[in-house]
Design a protein around this motif. Structure first.
Motif, mmCIF file in Angstrom:
data_model
loop_
_atom_site.group_PDB
_atom_site.id
_atom_site.type_symbol
_atom_site.label_atom_id
_atom_site.label_comp_id
_atom_site.label_asym_id
_atom_site.label_seq_id
_atom_site.Cartn_x
_atom_site.Cartn_y
_atom_site.Cartn_z
ATOM 1 N N ILE A 158 29.733 8.480 70.943
ATOM 2 C CA ILE A 158 29.444 9.312 69.769
ATOM 3 C C ILE A 158 28.100 8.938 69.161
ATOM 4 C CG2 ILE A 158 30.192 9.846 67.417
ATOM 5 C CD1 ILE A 158 33.098 9.471 68.493
ATOM 6 N N LEU A 159 27.865 7.632 68.972
ATOM 7 C CA LEU A 159 26.600 7.201 68.385
ATOM 8 C C LEU A 159 25.410 7.639 69.219
ATOM 9 C CD1 LEU A 159 27.612 3.649 67.116
ATOM 10 C CD2 LEU A 159 27.013 5.647 65.715
ATOM 11 N N MET B 78 24.960 11.356 68.760
ATOM 12 C CA MET B 78 24.403 11.666 67.448
ATOM 13 C C MET B 78 22.911 11.378 67.395
ATOM 14 S SD MET B 78 27.529 10.380 64.982
ATOM 15 C CE MET B 78 26.786 10.896 63.435
ATOM 16 N N LYS B 79 22.477 10.320 68.066
ATOM 17 C CA LYS B 79 21.053 9.990 68.100
ATOM 18 C C LYS B 79 20.279 11.030 68.905
ATOM 19 C CE LYS B 79 21.515 5.029 67.420
ATOM 20 N NZ LYS B 79 21.433 3.692 68.015
ATOM 21 N N ASP C 190 33.282 5.202 70.559
ATOM 22 C CA ASP C 190 32.371 5.227 69.411
ATOM 23 C C ASP C 190 30.916 5.145 69.892
ATOM 24 O OD1 ASP C 190 34.531 5.402 67.732
ATOM 25 O OD2 ASP C 190 34.490 3.294 67.128
ATOM 26 N N GLU C 191 30.693 4.371 70.952
ATOM 27 C CA GLU C 191 29.341 4.267 71.515
ATOM 28 C C GLU C 191 28.867 5.618 72.055
ATOM 29 O OE1 GLU C 191 27.063 1.983 75.143
ATOM 30 O OE2 GLU C 191 28.743 0.958 74.189
ATOM 31 N N PHE D 29 32.957 12.733 63.209
ATOM 32 C CA PHE D 29 32.580 13.461 64.422
ATOM 33 C C PHE D 29 33.678 13.351 65.471
ATOM 34 C CE2 PHE D 29 30.737 13.661 68.659
ATOM 35 C CZ PHE D 29 30.084 14.871 68.613
ATOM 36 N N LYS D 30 34.219 12.137 65.646
ATOM 37 C CA LYS D 30 35.264 11.935 66.649
ATOM 38 C C LYS D 30 36.510 12.735 66.293
ATOM 39 C CE LYS D 30 37.513 8.378 69.399
ATOM 40 N NZ LYS D 30 37.596 6.949 69.677
ATOM 41 N N THR E 107 29.673 11.186 59.755
ATOM 42 C CA THR E 107 29.935 9.831 60.236
ATOM 43 C C THR E 107 30.465 9.893 61.662
ATOM 44 O OG1 THR E 107 32.253 9.778 59.534
ATOM 45 C CG2 THR E 107 30.578 9.101 57.897
ATOM 46 N N PRO E 108 30.318 8.806 62.417
ATOM 47 C CA PRO E 108 30.893 8.791 63.767
ATOM 48 C C PRO E 108 32.402 9.063 63.758
ATOM 49 C CG PRO E 108 29.333 7.001 63.547
ATOM 50 C CD PRO E 108 29.497 7.600 62.168
#
Length: 108
Positions: free
Chosen positions: A20-21, A24-25, A17-18, A38-39, A34-35
């Motif tokens: 992905i975040l 995304m940033k 998840d990290e 996206f995943k 949403t994360p």
């Protein structure tokens, strides 16, 4: 090719998840997803790509063309040396009519 399943390949390339975040940033512009979505999308796309690649690569693309084979009465020590000399993990075993009787591998 190895006998690796699609799920095993996906597990090798699992993203957190990290990850992905952060991605995304770094994405330029506005991203409305949403994360978790996206995943899921990433995993779906990855599975499709792996499936496509598995269908594109044929046995003839990766097979050895100069086949090293042994006869059924070849001593196992000689077979092991032959495989080591040629850097191969297995060889077909031929009968007297040059027909494949089976295969012997490092596991054997």
């Amino acid at each position: 090719m190895n006998n690796v399943s699609d799920s095993q390949i996906c597990a090798l390339f699992d993203i957190s998840d990290e990850d992905i975040l952060k991605a995304m940033k770094d994405f330029p512009g506005y991203l409305d997803i949403t994360p978790g979505d996206f995943k899921d999308l990433y995993q779906f796309a990855h599975n499709r790509a792996v499936d496509r690649l598995n269908r594109l690569i044929k046995a003839q693309d990766v097979m050895t063309q100069k086949v090293i084979a042994v006869r059924g009465d070849t001593p196992s020590g000689e077979v092991a040396l032959l495989m080591a000399e040629h850097g191969i993990a297995g060889v077909p075993v031929l009968d007297g009519n040059q027909k494949v009787m089976g295969v012997i591998s490092e596991k054997d």
